[in-house]
Each structure stands twice: as structure tokens, then as C-alpha cells.
Design a protein around this motif. Sequence first.
Motif, short mmCIF file in Angstrom:
data_model
loop_
_atom_site.label_atom_id
_atom_site.label_comp_id
_atom_site.label_asym_id
_atom_site.label_seq_id
_atom_site.Cartn_x
_atom_site.Cartn_y
_atom_site.Cartn_z
N PHE A 1 -5.21 -0.74 -1.66
CA PHE A 1 -5.95 -0.23 -0.51
C PHE A 1 -5.08 0.80 0.20
O PHE A 1 -4.00 0.47 0.70
CB PHE A 1 -6.31 -1.37 0.44
N MET A 2 -5.54 2.04 0.22
CA MET A 2 -4.77 3.12 0.85
C MET A 2 -5.47 3.56 2.14
O MET A 2 -6.60 4.04 2.11
CB MET A 2 -4.60 4.29 -0.12
N ASP A 3 -4.77 3.40 3.24
CA ASP A 3 -5.28 3.78 4.56
C ASP A 3 -4.10 4.26 5.38
O ASP A 3 -3.66 3.61 6.32
CB ASP A 3 -5.97 2.58 5.22
N SER A 4 -3.58 5.41 5.00
CA SER A 4 -2.35 5.94 5.61
C SER A 4 -2.59 7.38 6.05
O SER A 4 -3.72 7.74 6.39
CB SER A 4 -1.20 5.84 4.61
N ALA A 5 -1.56 8.20 6.05
CA ALA A 5 -1.70 9.61 6.43
C ALA A 5 -2.63 10.31 5.44
O ALA A 5 -2.36 10.34 4.24
CB ALA A 5 -0.34 10.27 6.46
N LYS A 6 -3.73 10.86 5.94
CA LYS A 6 -4.77 11.41 5.06
C LYS A 6 -4.25 12.58 4.22
O LYS A 6 -4.67 12.76 3.08
CB LYS A 6 -5.99 11.86 5.87
N ALA A 7 -3.34 13.37 4.77
CA ALA A 7 -2.80 14.51 4.03
C ALA A 7 -1.93 14.06 2.86
O ALA A 7 -1.63 14.86 1.96
CB ALA A 7 -2.00 15.42 4.96
N LYS A 8 -1.52 12.79 2.86
CA LYS A 8 -0.65 12.27 1.80
C LYS A 8 -1.43 11.63 0.65
O LYS A 8 -0.83 11.24 -0.36
CB LYS A 8 0.32 11.24 2.38
N TYR A 9 -2.73 11.49 0.79
CA TYR A 9 -3.50 10.82 -0.26
C TYR A 9 -3.30 11.47 -1.63
O TYR A 9 -3.10 10.78 -2.63
CB TYR A 9 -4.99 10.82 0.08
N ILE A 10 -3.36 12.79 -1.67
CA ILE A 10 -3.22 13.49 -2.95
C ILE A 10 -1.80 13.33 -3.49
O ILE A 10 -1.59 13.26 -4.71
CB ILE A 10 -3.59 14.99 -2.80
N THR A 11 -0.82 13.20 -2.60
CA THR A 11 0.58 13.00 -3.01
C THR A 11 0.80 11.61 -3.57
O THR A 11 1.50 11.42 -4.56
CB THR A 11 1.52 13.23 -1.81
N PHE A 12 0.18 10.62 -2.92
CA PHE A 12 0.36 9.22 -3.33
C PHE A 12 -0.48 8.83 -4.54
O PHE A 12 -0.19 7.81 -5.18
CB PHE A 12 0.01 8.28 -2.17
N LEU A 13 -1.51 9.62 -4.85
CA LEU A 13 -2.45 9.23 -5.90
C LEU A 13 -1.79 8.96 -7.26
O LEU A 13 -2.08 7.92 -7.88
CB LEU A 13 -3.54 10.30 -6.04
N PRO A 14 -0.90 9.82 -7.77
CA PRO A 14 -0.30 9.54 -9.09
C PRO A 14 0.45 8.21 -9.13
O PRO A 14 0.32 7.46 -10.12
CB PRO A 14 0.65 10.72 -9.31
N GLU A 15 1.20 7.88 -8.09
CA GLU A 15 1.93 6.61 -8.07
C GLU A 15 0.96 5.43 -7.97
O GLU A 15 1.17 4.38 -8.59
CB GLU A 15 2.93 6.56 -6.92
N CYS A 16 -0.09 5.60 -7.19
CA CYS A 16 -1.09 4.52 -7.09
C CYS A 16 -1.73 4.26 -8.44
O CYS A 16 -1.92 3.10 -8.84
CB CYS A 16 -2.16 4.90 -6.07
N LEU A 17 -2.03 5.31 -9.17
CA LEU A 17 -2.65 5.13 -10.49
C LEU A 17 -1.67 4.52 -11.48
O LEU A 17 -2.05 3.72 -12.34
CB LEU A 17 -3.17 6.48 -11.01
N ARG A 18 -0.40 4.88 -11.35
CA ARG A 18 0.62 4.27 -12.21
C ARG A 18 0.71 2.77 -11.96
O ARG A 18 0.86 1.97 -12.90
CB ARG A 18 1.99 4.92 -11.95
#
Length: 222
Positions: free
Chosen positions: A137-154
Motif C-alpha cells: 500500500f503506497m500512500d506517500s509523496a505523490k511525486a515519488k510514486y514513479i520513483t518508488f514503482l520499480p522497487e515496489c514491483l521488485r
Amino acid sequence: MRNEMMHRPIINEDILHYLRTEQKPLTGALGELEELAHENGVPVIPHETVVFLQFLLKQKRPKTILEIGTAIGFSASLMANSLAKEAKITTIDRFPVMIEKAKATFKKMGLEDQVTLLEGDAADLLSTLEGPYDFIFMDSAKAKYITFLPECLRLLSADGILMVDDIFQAGTILQPIEEIPRKNRAIHRKLNEFLDEITKSPELTSTLLPLGDGVALISKNN
């Protein structure tokens, strides 16, 4: 300070009122925490998202959960209370004030053995985690979603679900960037990048829901 993006409904206001007032309320300490957050303007997930998250978790029954953005610990507590005691939740936050509030919440709820709070920036911590997680569940800084996405998918298990909150920027996400206030343009650009990636990548399946300020559900194509 009032967050203007938290008070712009993206659906009909009558329907929004119904979703927030006519669905089953939370009870006990969790209900008290939700009410206190609303009274003090603390940004927690709105009640329509609460009900949806409860339903989704009871169907999915994840054993390992990762949350990015703990805040006062409301969502993590909600997830813990929606699942069996065997389910373990890891949650990340970098703001000292929120970390202390979350610790107090978990102690009050008796969740200290079920919830692990990692203190620090998700940009640094995500790469240190091994996973896999059945639900993220990701609910953090919205501008960071695209940055965090690869690690979340990993970190996401093969049949896991990634749920991302607040993706529509108060319903302005499709407006030309020239119409967006300058202070919000970076978020606008990054959220559009994120939406393009999750909706167009051949490696992902996603669905977008008009809950709160928008929710995305993402899974990996195996």
C-alpha cells in the motif's frame, strides 16, 4: 494548514456523502482514531477507501504487507485489524512527528508484534528490503510514486497487489499543466508519468477507481 487537494470531490458530492456516511462505520479504538483524524484535519484515507481496503484484504488475505507512508498509523492499524494475527505489516515513514504518533497508535492498538515501523526515507529503505510482499500500500509523496514503482514491483509477490492512493490530484490530473498552479506542477508531471506507466506497460495489469482522490490497483503479468 488546509490541504486544498483533500477537499475537492472527484465524484458527485451526494454520492460521496453517501459513501462516507452510509457504509459500515469503524468501531472501538480504530473508529475513535478515524474520528479524531477527521476532527483535526489529519490526512488519513477517507471512509470509502477504508471500506474498500477492508473488503479487498479479506478476499486476498495477504500474509506479508508493506506500507509506504505510515502517518499516524491509521492505515496500518486498519490492515492489521482486517487480517489474521499471523499477517505481518512493515510500514515506512520519515517524519519524526508522524513516527512518534504512529508508535503511540500501535502501542494503544496492541499491534507492536504485528507491525514493524521502519524510520527513514523510502528512497533509501526500499532497496534494503527483500520481500516478497503479498500486498503493498503506497500512500506517500505523490511525486515519488514513479520513483518508488520499480522497487515496489521488485518486492511484490508474483500474485500480489500494489494499491496506490491519491492518484488524481483532486480531479485535475488530466488538465493541461499550464492550468495547474506552479506549486503543484511537479506532482502533476510525476503523477502523469506514473499513470502512463501503470496503464500502458505490457508487464502490468491495472485498474483505476474513483475512491477518495483516486486509487490504483496494480498486479504483475506473469
